[in-house]
Motif scaffolding. Structure first.
Motif, PDB file in Angstrom:
ATOM      1  N   UNK A 182     105.409 -27.520 -81.597  1.00 36.72           N
ATOM      2  CA  UNK A 182     105.619 -28.896 -82.039  1.00 36.72           C
ATOM      3  C   UNK A 182     106.125 -29.749 -80.874  1.00 36.72           C
ATOM      4  N   UNK A 183     105.540 -30.914 -80.698  1.00 42.26           N
ATOM      5  CA  UNK A 183     105.977 -31.820 -79.639  1.00 42.26           C
ATOM      6  C   UNK A 183     107.360 -32.375 -79.992  1.00 42.26           C
ATOM      7  N   UNK A 184     108.272 -32.413 -79.040  1.00 40.35           N
ATOM      8  CA  UNK A 184     109.633 -32.900 -79.353  1.00 40.35           C
ATOM      9  C   UNK A 184     109.702 -34.385 -79.666  1.00 40.35           C
ATOM     10  N   UNK A 185     108.674 -35.152 -79.355  1.00 37.76           N
ATOM     11  CA  UNK A 185     108.683 -36.567 -79.655  1.00 37.76           C
ATOM     12  C   UNK A 185     109.307 -37.390 -78.540  1.00 37.76           C
ATOM     13  N   UNK A 186     109.210 -38.721 -78.669  1.00 41.71           N
ATOM     14  CA  UNK A 186     109.676 -39.638 -77.619  1.00 41.71           C
ATOM     15  C   UNK A 186     110.901 -40.387 -78.118  1.00 41.71           C
ATOM     16  N   UNK A 187     111.645 -40.962 -77.142  1.00 38.57           N
ATOM     17  CA  UNK A 187     112.855 -41.737 -77.455  1.00 38.57           C
ATOM     18  C   UNK A 187     112.568 -43.229 -77.556  1.00 38.57           C
ATOM     19  N   UNK A 188     111.548 -43.680 -76.926  1.00 39.63           N
ATOM     20  CA  UNK A 188     111.137 -45.079 -77.044  1.00 39.63           C
ATOM     21  C   UNK A 188     109.614 -45.129 -76.848  1.00 39.63           C
ATOM     22  N   UNK A 189     109.061 -46.251 -77.148  1.00 39.88           N
ATOM     23  CA  UNK A 189     107.601 -46.409 -77.049  1.00 39.88           C
ATOM     24  C   UNK A 189     107.268 -47.569 -76.122  1.00 39.88           C
ATOM     25  N   UNK A 190     106.065 -47.545 -75.663  1.00 35.87           N
ATOM     26  CA  UNK A 190     105.512 -48.650 -74.872  1.00 35.87           C
ATOM     27  C   UNK A 190     104.007 -48.672 -75.126  1.00 35.87           C
ATOM     28  N   UNK A 191     103.359 -49.744 -74.705  1.00 32.79           N
ATOM     29  CA  UNK A 191     101.947 -49.927 -75.006  1.00 32.79           C
ATOM     30  C   UNK A 191     101.166 -50.233 -73.737  1.00 32.79           C
ATOM     31  N   UNK A 192      99.947 -49.727 -73.701  1.00 34.80           N
ATOM     32  CA  UNK A 192      99.002 -50.029 -72.604  1.00 34.80           C
ATOM     33  C   UNK A 192      97.651 -50.341 -73.243  1.00 34.80           C
ATOM     34  N   UNK A 193      97.513 -51.576 -73.686  1.00 33.56           N
ATOM     35  CA  UNK A 193      96.315 -51.951 -74.453  1.00 33.56           C
ATOM     36  C   UNK A 193      95.190 -52.487 -73.583  1.00 33.56           C
ATOM     37  N   UNK A 194      95.448 -52.863 -72.355  1.00 32.42           N
ATOM     38  CA  UNK A 194      94.411 -53.468 -71.511  1.00 32.42           C
ATOM     39  C   UNK A 194      93.507 -52.387 -70.925  1.00 32.42           C
ATOM     40  N   UNK A 195      92.352 -52.830 -70.457  1.00 26.93           N
ATOM     41  CA  UNK A 195      91.381 -51.912 -69.849  1.00 26.93           C
ATOM     42  C   UNK A 195      91.829 -51.548 -68.444  1.00 26.93           C
ATOM     43  N   UNK A 196      91.612 -50.280 -68.095  1.00 23.33           N
ATOM     44  CA  UNK A 196      91.984 -49.787 -66.772  1.00 23.33           C
ATOM     45  C   UNK A 196      90.760 -49.869 -65.871  1.00 23.33           C
ATOM     46  N   UNK A 197      90.751 -50.853 -64.953  1.00 21.71           N
ATOM     47  CA  UNK A 197      89.620 -51.077 -64.060  1.00 21.71           C
ATOM     48  C   UNK A 197      90.107 -51.270 -62.636  1.00 21.71           C
ATOM     49  N   UNK A 198      89.237 -50.963 -61.706  1.00 18.17           N
ATOM     50  CA  UNK A 198      89.563 -51.042 -60.283  1.00 18.17           C
ATOM     51  C   UNK A 198      89.966 -52.469 -59.889  1.00 18.17           C
ATOM     52  N   UNK A 199      91.147 -52.580 -59.275  1.00 17.55           N
ATOM     53  CA  UNK A 199      91.676 -53.847 -58.765  1.00 17.55           C
ATOM     54  C   UNK A 199      91.860 -54.906 -59.843  1.00 17.55           C
ATOM     55  N   UNK A 200      91.980 -54.481 -61.088  1.00 17.52           N
ATOM     56  CA  UNK A 200      92.240 -55.424 -62.185  1.00 17.52           C
ATOM     57  C   UNK A 200      93.673 -55.232 -62.678  1.00 17.52           C
ATOM     58  N   UNK A 201      94.148 -56.201 -63.419  1.00 20.18           N
ATOM     59  CA  UNK A 201      95.507 -56.147 -63.943  1.00 20.18           C
ATOM     60  C   UNK A 201      95.592 -55.180 -65.112  1.00 20.18           C
ATOM     61  N   UNK A 202      96.566 -54.303 -65.052  1.00 23.73           N
ATOM     62  CA  UNK A 202      96.821 -53.334 -66.116  1.00 23.73           C
ATOM     63  C   UNK A 202      98.239 -53.603 -66.612  1.00 23.73           C
ATOM     64  N   UNK A 203      98.406 -53.833 -67.913  1.00 23.47           N
ATOM     65  CA  UNK A 203      99.659 -54.326 -68.476  1.00 23.47           C
ATOM     66  C   UNK A 203     100.385 -53.243 -69.257  1.00 23.47           C
ATOM     67  N   UNK A 204     101.680 -53.106 -69.004  1.00 23.82           N
ATOM     68  CA  UNK A 204     102.597 -52.285 -69.797  1.00 23.82           C
ATOM     69  C   UNK A 204     103.496 -53.248 -70.578  1.00 23.82           C
ATOM     70  N   UNK A 205     103.618 -53.047 -71.870  1.00 24.86           N
ATOM     71  CA  UNK A 205     104.443 -53.952 -72.674  1.00 24.86           C
ATOM     72  C   UNK A 205     105.015 -53.207 -73.884  1.00 24.86           C
TER      73      UNK A 205
END
Length: 455
Positions: free
Chosen positions: A122-145
């Motif tokens: 069983x995975x122990x789980x995380x203490x907080x969450x974050x999101x990465x909804x943008x597309x991952x592309x070369x030399x483009x902006x990738x957002x963590x929120x």
């Protein structure tokens, strides 16, 4: 099993600078199977050592390796791999110089248990969450929120499976962070995050950097895969026989598979060579059959004449024209001879239909070309050899063709009388002379007709 030590992981990340770094030393790892021992070994490095197991879309586990596992610049350590089969993960080995200093393994897929051991997966789980909804592309902006539940500042670690790793430090107080993906397209990449208290935010899914038309962000320091990435040693499993001699089961099965592949290849090659040789012999021997018999072809022998054919003298290339044998042969004849030839052609057809077959006709010439073998085959197959009689159309030059007289025109010739009176004695000589000198021509000339009218 040692419990994961998240504050130690946070300390390692703080020691690790922003730019990407390759490993200072490398390690190798054994078979990764569910609930079985997972062993690593390495050369070089500085104590203390840490092994980090990072599952895709899960919670990383940081395991502290005791110093006793490293002697004479050689290290070896094993731990229970508490992950389910088919789980994708990477393993990173770190020493005192920072995270991933011993390298990061390529993606490892957990296999089924070989020992049958049971463990808590069983995975122990995380203490907080974050999101990465943008597309991952070369030399483009990738957002963590959306990491508002984390105790800031947070630390985001990016890593390339089988390659480099790097650290991102979002500014304190903000819940959104934009990063320019200075990584070449086609590179596999993942992230995990921890906050200022060492609490886990979990790992993103292993993703591939997409294409774009922008290459301005790429340079020699861009994270990428490395040539000397950690390698697996799980190509063979070592056991022992009843005498204590080591055995290599995977090597034996591999050798058996190689031998089987060689045998199959040899058999296929022999089959191909045999087929080519058989076709060559068949072509050389003149298309012999499967049982050695030569394929027969119907042939017409132009030298040896069939006994059923009519003699050469009976063959007439112009069956509708009568050839004269007294030296005065007419090539095309007059109108009367052409008319009689047409009558003879009709007579030939009638005689043939009546059961007779005159020699020298086109019908008899055409029928005589049928070989005896063909007739026998036709009789065996029940096919009739009868061929309908040929019909002919004769074309002549209009200047050489004299039309026949009309059927309704009647030419009346003058009568011819014979003198039966007894000649006198005195004029017998004269009358005999006149009688013997009288001659008539046919058809009568105009002078004869004139004389007949006067008489």
């Amino acid at each position: 099993m040692l419990r994961p030590s998240f504050p130690l992981l946070h300390s390692l990340l703080l020691l690790w600078p922003l730019q990407a770094h390759a490993a200072n030393f490398s390690f190798s790892y054994g078979a990764a199977t569910q609930c079985d021992d997972f062993q690593i070994s390495w050369t070089g490095g500085t104590v203390p050592f840490f092994m980090t197991i990072i599952p895709s879309f899960g919670t990383p586990k940081n395991i502290s390796i005791p110093n006793s596992a490293f002697t004479s610049q050689q290290g070896k350590y094993s731990t229970t791999l508490a992950y389910t089969a088919q789980q994708n993960l990477v393993v990173a080995l770190s020493d005192a110089s920072g995270f991933g200093s011993g390298g990061i393994s390529p993606v490892i897929t957990v296999g089924n248990s070989k020992s049958g051991n049971k463990c808590n997966t069983t995975d122990p789980g995380v203490d907080f969450t974050y999101s990465t909804d943008s597309a991952l592309s070369q030399c483009r902006t990738y957002t963590f929120n959306q990491f508002s539940s984390a105790v800031q500042p947070i630390t985001i670690t990016g890593f390339v499976p089988g390659g480099d790793s790097f650290v991102l430090n979002p500014p304190k107080g903000s819940t959104t962070f934009d990063w320019i993906a200075d990584i070449a397209s086609g590179t596999s990449l993942a992230f995990f995050a921890v906050d200022s208290r060492g609490r886990q935010g979990g790992t993103t899914e292993f993703a591939t950097v997409g294409l774009s038309d922008d290459k301005t962000c790429l340079d020699k320091n861009s994270p990428a895969s490395v040539i000397d990435a950690p390698k697996s040693t799980a190509t063979s499993s070592t056991g022992s026989d009843s005498n204590g001699n080591p055995t290599n089961q995977d090597s034996t099965s591999s050798d058996a598979g190689t031998i089987a592949a060689v045998i199959v290849g040899v058999l296929v090659s022999l089959g191909v060579i045999g087929s080519l040789f058989w076709f060559y012999l068949r072509r050389r021997k003149g298309n012999r059959g499967l049982f050695g018999g030569r394929f027969r072809k119907q042939e017409v022998d132009l030298i040896h004449v069939d006994s059923n054919l009519p003699p050469a003298s009976a063959l007439n290339p112009y069956p509708l024209y009568q050839t004269q044998t007294n030296g005065a042969a007419t090539a095309y004849g007059t109108a009367a001879s052409a008319h009689s030839a047409s009558q003879r052609g009709s007579q030939y057809t009638a005689d043939y239909n009546g059961g007779q077959r005159p020699e020298g006709t086109v019908t008899s010439w055409d029928q005589s070309l049928t070989s005896s073998a063909a007739r026998r085959k036709a009789q065996q197959a029940g096919v009739s050899t009868y061929q309908p009689p040929a019909r002919f159309i004769l074309h002549t030059d209009i200047e050489d063709d004299i039309p026949p007289p009309a059927e309704d025109e009647v030419i009346e010739l003058p009568p011819q009388y014979t003198e039966r009176r007894t000649p006198s004695a005195s004029g017998s000589g004269t009358h005999q002379e006149n009688t013997s000198s009288t001659q008539h021509t046919f058809p009568p000339s105009d002078a004869d007709r004139k004389g007949w009218r006067q008489s």
